[in-house]
Design a protein around this motif. Structure first.
Motif, PDB file in Angstrom:
ATOM      1  N   VAL A   1      36.050  41.444  56.220  1.00  0.00           N
ATOM      2  CA  VAL A   1      36.933  40.559  55.459  1.00  0.00           C
ATOM      3  C   VAL A   1      36.146  39.318  55.055  1.00  0.00           C
ATOM      4  O   VAL A   1      35.656  38.574  55.912  1.00  0.00           O
ATOM      5  N   ILE A   2      36.009  39.117  53.745  1.00  0.00           N
ATOM      6  CA  ILE A   2      35.193  37.991  53.275  1.00  0.00           C
ATOM      7  C   ILE A   2      36.051  36.848  52.740  1.00  0.00           C
ATOM      8  O   ILE A   2      35.563  35.764  52.451  1.00  0.00           O
ATOM      9  N   ALA A   3      37.362  37.081  52.614  1.00  0.00           N
ATOM     10  CA  ALA A   3      38.262  35.973  52.263  1.00  0.00           C
ATOM     11  C   ALA A   3      39.670  36.332  52.700  1.00  0.00           C
ATOM     12  O   ALA A   3      40.051  37.504  52.720  1.00  0.00           O
ATOM     13  N   ARG A   4      40.411  35.298  53.082  1.00  0.00           N
ATOM     14  CA  ARG A   4      41.815  35.480  53.476  1.00  0.00           C
ATOM     15  C   ARG A   4      42.651  34.476  52.697  1.00  0.00           C
ATOM     16  O   ARG A   4      42.200  33.381  52.375  1.00  0.00           O
ATOM     17  N   HIS A   5      43.901  34.846  52.437  1.00  0.00           N
ATOM     18  CA  HIS A   5      44.767  33.912  51.711  1.00  0.00           C
ATOM     19  C   HIS A   5      46.230  34.172  52.065  1.00  0.00           C
ATOM     20  O   HIS A   5      46.690  35.317  52.044  1.00  0.00           O
ATOM     21  N   ALA A   6      46.954  33.103  52.385  1.00  0.00           N
ATOM     22  CA  ALA A   6      48.398  33.241  52.634  1.00  0.00           C
ATOM     23  C   ALA A   6      49.141  32.594  51.465  1.00  0.00           C
ATOM     24  O   ALA A   6      48.687  31.593  50.912  1.00  0.00           O
ATOM     25  N   ALA A   7      50.257  33.192  51.062  1.00  0.00           N
ATOM     26  CA  ALA A   7      51.036  32.611  49.967  1.00  0.00           C
ATOM     27  C   ALA A   7      52.513  32.709  50.289  1.00  0.00           C
ATOM     28  O   ALA A   7      52.945  33.560  51.076  1.00  0.00           O
ATOM     29  N   ASN A   8      53.267  31.831  49.658  1.00  0.00           N
ATOM     30  CA  ASN A   8      54.708  31.757  49.940  1.00  0.00           C
ATOM     31  C   ASN A   8      55.488  32.694  49.005  1.00  0.00           C
ATOM     32  O   ASN A   8      56.397  32.285  48.297  1.00  0.00           O
ATOM     33  N   ILE A   9      55.088  33.974  48.996  1.00  0.00           N
ATOM     34  CA  ILE A   9      55.766  34.926  48.105  1.00  0.00           C
ATOM     35  C   ILE A   9      56.362  36.092  48.882  1.00  0.00           C
ATOM     36  O   ILE A   9      56.401  37.233  48.409  1.00  0.00           O
ATOM     37  N   GLY A  10      56.801  35.809  50.124  1.00  0.00           N
ATOM     38  CA  GLY A  10      57.566  36.826  50.855  1.00  0.00           C
ATOM     39  C   GLY A  10      58.751  37.277  50.011  1.00  0.00           C
ATOM     40  O   GLY A  10      59.176  36.576  49.093  1.00  0.00           O
ATOM     41  N   LEU A  11      59.292  38.473  50.321  1.00  0.00           N
ATOM     42  CA  LEU A  11      60.353  39.060  49.489  1.00  0.00           C
ATOM     43  C   LEU A  11      61.496  38.093  49.221  1.00  0.00           C
ATOM     44  O   LEU A  11      62.045  38.048  48.117  1.00  0.00           O
TER      45      LEU A  11
ATOM     46  N   ASN B   1      46.923  39.651  63.397  1.00  0.00           N
ATOM     47  CA  ASN B   1      46.292  39.627  62.072  1.00  0.00           C
ATOM     48  C   ASN B   1      45.073  40.532  62.015  1.00  0.00           C
ATOM     49  O   ASN B   1      44.869  41.262  61.035  1.00  0.00           O
ATOM     50  N   ALA B   2      44.264  40.496  63.059  1.00  0.00           N
ATOM     51  CA  ALA B   2      43.079  41.358  63.106  1.00  0.00           C
ATOM     52  C   ALA B   2      43.490  42.826  63.041  1.00  0.00           C
ATOM     53  O   ALA B   2      42.828  43.649  62.407  1.00  0.00           O
ATOM     54  N   ALA B   3      44.617  43.150  63.681  1.00  0.00           N
ATOM     55  CA  ALA B   3      45.109  44.529  63.671  1.00  0.00           C
ATOM     56  C   ALA B   3      45.509  44.956  62.257  1.00  0.00           C
ATOM     57  O   ALA B   3      45.192  46.061  61.813  1.00  0.00           O
ATOM     58  N   SER B   4      46.180  44.077  61.525  1.00  0.00           N
ATOM     59  CA  SER B   4      46.547  44.392  60.138  1.00  0.00           C
ATOM     60  C   SER B   4      45.292  44.609  59.291  1.00  0.00           C
ATOM     61  O   SER B   4      45.206  45.569  58.520  1.00  0.00           O
ATOM     62  N   GLU B   5      44.336  43.712  59.416  1.00  0.00           N
ATOM     63  CA  GLU B   5      43.090  43.821  58.652  1.00  0.00           C
ATOM     64  C   GLU B   5      42.398  45.147  58.912  1.00  0.00           C
ATOM     65  O   GLU B   5      41.971  45.841  57.982  1.00  0.00           O
ATOM     66  N   ALA B   6      42.292  45.516  60.185  1.00  0.00           N
ATOM     67  CA  ALA B   6      41.607  46.761  60.546  1.00  0.00           C
ATOM     68  C   ALA B   6      42.383  47.976  60.039  1.00  0.00           C
ATOM     69  O   ALA B   6      41.791  48.957  59.569  1.00  0.00           O
ATOM     70  N   GLY B   7      43.715  47.906  60.119  1.00  0.00           N
ATOM     71  CA  GLY B   7      44.528  49.043  59.703  1.00  0.00           C
ATOM     72  C   GLY B   7      44.457  49.279  58.205  1.00  0.00           C
ATOM     73  O   GLY B   7      44.314  50.426  57.750  1.00  0.00           O
ATOM     74  N   LEU B   8      44.525  48.239  57.424  1.00  0.00           N
ATOM     75  CA  LEU B   8      44.475  48.401  55.967  1.00  0.00           C
ATOM     76  C   LEU B   8      43.120  48.979  55.550  1.00  0.00           C
ATOM     77  O   LEU B   8      43.046  49.875  54.694  1.00  0.00           O
ATOM     78  N   TRP B   9      42.061  48.520  56.186  1.00  0.00           N
ATOM     79  CA  TRP B   9      40.733  49.060  55.854  1.00  0.00           C
ATOM     80  C   TRP B   9      40.623  50.533  56.266  1.00  0.00           C
ATOM     81  O   TRP B   9      40.083  51.366  55.518  1.00  0.00           O
ATOM     82  N   ALA B  10      41.166  50.873  57.432  1.00  0.00           N
ATOM     83  CA  ALA B  10      41.099  52.259  57.902  1.00  0.00           C
ATOM     84  C   ALA B  10      41.829  53.197  56.936  1.00  0.00           C
ATOM     85  O   ALA B  10      41.349  54.296  56.630  1.00  0.00           O
ATOM     86  N   ILE B  11      42.969  52.775  56.455  1.00  0.00           N
ATOM     87  CA  ILE B  11      43.725  53.592  55.493  1.00  0.00           C
ATOM     88  C   ILE B  11      42.919  53.753  54.199  1.00  0.00           C
ATOM     89  O   ILE B  11      42.796  54.853  53.645  1.00  0.00           O
ATOM     90  N   HIS B  12      42.330  52.656  53.744  1.00  0.00           N
ATOM     91  CA  HIS B  12      41.538  52.698  52.515  1.00  0.00           C
ATOM     92  C   HIS B  12      40.348  53.648  52.659  1.00  0.00           C
ATOM     93  O   HIS B  12      40.063  54.449  51.766  1.00  0.00           O
ATOM     94  N   LYS B  13      39.666  53.550  53.799  1.00  0.00           N
ATOM     95  CA  LYS B  13      38.487  54.393  54.019  1.00  0.00           C
ATOM     96  C   LYS B  13      38.854  55.878  54.037  1.00  0.00           C
ATOM     97  O   LYS B  13      38.180  56.709  53.438  1.00  0.00           O
ATOM     98  N   LEU B  14      39.935  56.190  54.733  1.00  0.00           N
ATOM     99  CA  LEU B  14      40.317  57.603  54.832  1.00  0.00           C
ATOM    100  C   LEU B  14      40.740  58.130  53.462  1.00  0.00           C
ATOM    101  O   LEU B  14      40.402  59.251  53.074  1.00  0.00           O
TER     102      LEU B  14
END
Lengths: 303, 303
Positions: free
Chosen positions: A27-37, A286-299
């Motif tokens: 992860v080379i950049a992170r960003h939070a925004a106030n655009i929850g549903l 947060n680390a778990a979310s980051e790792a999970g999204l990458w794992a899905i992308h890789k597969l």
């Protein structure tokens, strides 16, 4: 120098957290925004995402996008139907749904559903499945994966799969009783108090009449057994104790991986120790979310 | 022609119901007023009561007055401390407290407190004790006296005494979850539905993970198993089922006298039948208050 390769986000009802990955999955950049549903207002999901990109990640609109969380619900960008348990990482990849967008290449991770073993009760999750498979990537051992929160999840992991899971409305019950019931009336300037919390844990675990036990928040105050400032810790203990005993009775004191952040996870650690769970480890949510999204992308891209 | 001999009232947080008795204990007039504790405004308790008398019962200020309910709480006219169980009618007479008043002769009935058998949990009631002893006057047999409501009471009757009792926050939990939690979100135009109610009773009785079972109100709707208009009946069933199983496990299917009025008591009757209680009789709640206040007055004046 690293090359951006994926933009992913955990997009929920209140939170939006975006991660930019390089080609190695860092992860080379992170960003939070106030655009929850619930904060989207008149913006479409595409407009909201584009506005974040324009402000912070101009020129990266060509990357693939991967989203998890309530953005895939019926009220989200597009529904990514709940996939059935038992489920593994491939289940999530198979359930990916393309979001309608003219400008972006967006895929959404499905949630999971399960029948609680033995009870026939239905359960759903969205977002937590991504965290779970993120952690399983580095440690696929059997046991519980526990994600405390508004709607706590207890997932049973076996052979690298989510066999099933349960939901407990612990966090929401705490908020609702505190703000809207008679139990909140006598609460004052709440402070943490270990004694009151553990007393609550014990009562919640060993007295299964839930609607009766919680009334003791009022009577313990009426008889000056618990100070007004400690009532909130006592209620919290009752609720967490009631959650833990239900899982302990069904599945025994299996190893627990506790996923989340801050004070809430501290409380669960204390409560699990009190309940006799010996093998409890904690992981950053947060680390778990980051790792999970990458794992899905890789597969997905490997296929 | 009858001579008025006593004015008594059940004076609670929201309700005020006054009864005028003749010398034989027959109620010869009834009156309801909007002077529950939370509606008193700037009036003192004495002023509020005098205003009711002036409007409806002029010239009767010389009679003895007997009040039960939250009027005897710490927030009431004067505190009539909770008396300990086991308790009989004499316990209530011994605990009567004179209210400070220059113009009226007012006594207030104490509430009761008890430790739930086996759990150490404290319980309190105010108002219900008067109803219970009103019913025991005509039928002192052993068993449960059950008063469903915001905070349901299950009193264990033995040898004409209240041995102990428990409280279940069933009614308040229903209101709070419906109005303030995610479970209310999908509910629509609630209508009674026996099938959904009984499904809830079964789930609430046979699955003791309360915080988990209630989440099924949401998932049963998400998967279209229960119609939005029937979700409220389903939730109500879960809560009442959860209340009943706790008492059934502790004390078995003892005879039940069910005290109250209207639709709520109908629901409890159905639920108790489903749970295997064979001997259930129902009694009017107002009649019980009337009988109880008179019984306390009679015992007091006989001494």
């Amino acid at each position: 120098m690293t090359t951006p390769s994926l933009i992913a986000a955990d997009w929920g009802t209140t939170n939006f957290r975006l991660f930019l990955y390089d080609e190695a999955g860092k992860v080379i950049a992170r960003h939070a925004a106030n655009i929850g549903l619930k904060n989207l207002g008149v913006l479409t999901f595409e407009q909201a995402l584009l506005s974040v990109l324009k402000d912070e990640f101009a020129g990266l609109e060509h990357l693939p996008f991967l989203l998890s969380g309530m953005v895939g619900s019926r009220q989200g960008w597009v529904e990514a139907p709940y996939a059935a348990c038992p489920a593994d990482l491939q289940t999530l990849v198979d359930g990916l749904v393309r979001a309608p967008s003219e400008k972006l290449d967006v895929s959404i991770v499905p949630g999971l559903f399960a029948e609680s073993p033995g009870t026939g009760l239905l359960n759903v999750m969205r977002g937590e499945e991504t965290q779970i498979f993120g952690l399983l990537k580095s440690d696929p051992t059997d046991g519980f994966m526990v994600l405390p929160g508004t709607h706590s999840k207890w997932a049973l992991i076996r052979d690298g799969q989510v066999q099933s899971f349960s939901t407990h409305m612990t966090g929401e019950m705490f908020q609702v009783l505190k703000a809207h019931s008679i139990l909140g009336v006598l609460m004052e300037n709440s402070t943490d108090n270990e004694e009151a919390f553990l007393k609550g844990i014990e009562r919640g675990m060993y007295n299964r009449a839930f609607l009766s036990v919680i009334f003791s928040v009022r009577t313990e105050a009426l008889f000056n057994n618990i100070a007004p400032a400690h009532l909130s810790a006592y209620l919290s203990g009752i609720l967490i104790g009631s959650e833990i005993i239900a899982e302990l009775e069904r599945h025994g004191p299996s190893p627990v991986r506790l996923v989340g952040d801050g004070a809430l996870v501290d409380l669960y650690e204390k409560a699990l120790a009190f309940a006799g769970f010996k093998d409890v480890t904690r992981f950053d949510g947060n680390a778990a979310s980051e790792a999970g999204l990458w794992a899905i992308h890789k597969l997905r891209t490997a296929q």
